[in-house]
Design a protein around this motif. Structure first.
Motif, PDB file in Angstrom:
ATOM      1  N   ASN A  91      -1.153  93.913  13.311  1.00  0.00           N
ATOM      2  CA  ASN A  91      -0.944  93.151  14.545  1.00  0.00           C
ATOM      3  C   ASN A  91       0.468  92.579  14.598  1.00  0.00           C
ATOM      4  O   ASN A  91       1.184  92.719  15.599  1.00  0.00           O
ATOM      5  N   SER A 123      -2.844  90.997  20.081  1.00  0.00           N
ATOM      6  CA  SER A 123      -3.753  90.067  19.410  1.00  0.00           C
ATOM      7  C   SER A 123      -5.189  90.273  19.878  1.00  0.00           C
ATOM      8  O   SER A 123      -6.134  90.096  19.102  1.00  0.00           O
ATOM      9  N   ALA A 124      -5.374  90.646  21.146  1.00  0.00           N
ATOM     10  CA  ALA A 124      -6.722  90.921  21.650  1.00  0.00           C
ATOM     11  C   ALA A 124      -7.318  92.154  20.975  1.00  0.00           C
ATOM     12  O   ALA A 124      -8.503  92.168  20.597  1.00  0.00           O
ATOM     13  N   ALA A 127      -8.154  91.202  17.450  1.00  0.00           N
ATOM     14  CA  ALA A 127      -9.330  90.339  17.427  1.00  0.00           C
ATOM     15  C   ALA A 127     -10.610  91.148  17.584  1.00  0.00           C
ATOM     16  O   ALA A 127     -11.624  90.864  16.930  1.00  0.00           O
ATOM     17  N   TRP A 150      -8.476  85.734  18.460  1.00  0.00           N
ATOM     18  CA  TRP A 150      -7.390  85.949  19.410  1.00  0.00           C
ATOM     19  C   TRP A 150      -6.542  84.689  19.575  1.00  0.00           C
ATOM     20  O   TRP A 150      -5.310  84.740  19.489  1.00  0.00           O
TER      21      TRP A 150
END
Length: 409
Positions: A91, A123-124, A127, A150
């Motif tokens: 990420n 980040s989504a 997550a 997230w």
């Protein structure tokens, strides 16, 4: 010498990553097995942005070892720790890559937009992957885990990246004399923040009054970079975050309003600090002193390797590059990767191909002077005695002895 310097930098990054990770794991959610805020995300993004791409695999490996060891020691099984480390650092690496790849020269605002968009979107995705793995191994709610993961990455990236990149932002030449005023504001910031955030829940002054007082440290905070530059502003923001997080962890301050559900005060604190970070980044952008973008053209005879620099419009960039007489000297000042790309571009244009797109590269003229340049145009011109190349480079002047374009910070 360069390898030794990088090893020392890597050790510093790993030590800071471990410290921030240790702090973050105290702010965890026992139900979802995920930290409420992951400060190392911002440090890792900053480390990748401040490190050359050819060093990224070693940086990734060093941070991966630290991340896995920390997770195993304080939290998860080895299997889960390895998966989380891969997802988390991938990420951070992806965010840094997007900033480097999609940034536009001379357009700092666009680069900031790329950074924010990449942080939110990547980040989504991380997550979803990390939350899915936790759900498979533990009986937790996926939506809650997804949201916590997230927000932890986004908040950690916004806070720490704004601090680290602010500390590395080159100050203006005349800003140091204003550090005394900035130091006074810094002291005022700390005193006001301590006063506001050490207040117990349900104090005699009322929640609305205490919540309005939380605006005072923010106003002082944004005044510091305006008066004394981005570096002192970043250091002051670090102090501000420490004070807010410490007292919020003690369940004090205006963010713990009676009636909020568990976890909501910490979410409010994250929004408060993230909003301040975004405001500070905007101040960074406004404080980024206007630069003069310089252009230089050159003429290359591929057979002899002789370089001729156009000095009809003399400037700092032309003066620095005119000391390079031929291609052997030019290529010796470039990294192996940039050198290969430059040769490939020369070969393609000599064969009649059209070169589309610009090429950003570095020229290390001395241990203290590295030019960040962009080749905007490269053409081949047929002459009676053969083909010659004509190229156009741009750089960003920051005063005598330096020129660069935006690197993706």
């Amino acid at each position: 010498m360069n390898s030794f310097k990088f090893v020392m930098q890597l050790l510093v990054w790993c030590a800071l990553y471990f410290a921030l990770g240790y702090i973050s794991l105290f702010l965890d959610d026992p139900a979802s097995q995920v930290s409420f805020v992951w400060f190392p995300a911002g440090l890792a993004v900053s480390a990748f942005l401040l490190t050359s791409r050819r060093r990224w695999p070693w940086l990734f490996l060093g941070l991966f070892i630290v991340r896995t060891g920390l997770d195993v020691t304080l939290r998860h099984s080895l299997e889960t720790s390895l998966v989380h480390s891969v997802i988390s650092l991938s990420n951070d690496l992806a965010i840094a890559w997007c900033v480097r790849h999609f940034t536009r020269p001379h357009d700092t605002l666009h680069s900031l937009g790329v950074w924010l968009a990449a942080t939110l979107f990547i980040s989504a995705v991380a997550a979803a992957l990390g939350g899915g793995w936790v759900v498979l191994r533990h009986e937790v709610d996926f939506i809650q885990t997804l949201w916590i993961w997230w927000s932890a990455n986004v908040v950690g990236t916004l806070l720490v990246t704004s601090i680290v990149m602010g500390l590395f932002w080159r100050p203006a030449a005349d800003i140091r004399r204003h550090w005394l005023a900035g130091g006074v504001l810094w002291l005022l910031l700390c005193l006001s923040a301590v006063y506001v955030f050490h207040q117990p829940i349900g104090g005699p002054r009322g929640e609305a009054f205490m919540f309005s007082l939380a605006c005072i440290p923010v106003m002082v905070m944004i005044a510091i970079p305006v008066v004394s530059g981005n570096q002192l502003g970043a250091a002051a923001f670090l102090s501000f975050c420490i004070i807010v997080i410490y007292y919020s962890w003690q369940r004090n301050g205006p963010l713990f309003i009676p009636g909020l559900k568990p976890g909501e005060p910490l979410l409010l604190a994250q929004c408060y600090l993230s909003g301040t970070a975004l405001l500070l980044i905007f101040i960074y952008f406004l404080r980024h002193s206007p630069k003069t973008f310089l252009t230089v053209s050159w003429y290359l005879d591929p057979r002899s390797g002789h370089l001729t620099w156009d000095d009809r419009s003399p400037n700092v960039l032309t003066q620095q590059l005119s000391t390079i007489p031929d291609t052997d000297r030019l290529l010796s000042l470039m990294s192996p990767g940039d050198r290969q790309i430059m040769r490939e571009r020369w070969t393609r244009v000599q064969s009649g191909s059209t070169i589309k797109g610009s090429f950003r590269f570095l020229l290390t003229l001395s241990p203290t002077l590295t030019l960040h340049l962009q080749e905007t145009k490269l053409i081949a011109l047929q002459q009676p005695d053969g083909v010659v190349l004509i190229g156009y480079w741009t750089g960003e002047s920051q005063g005598p002895g330096s020129a660069r374009v935006f690197k993706g910070t």
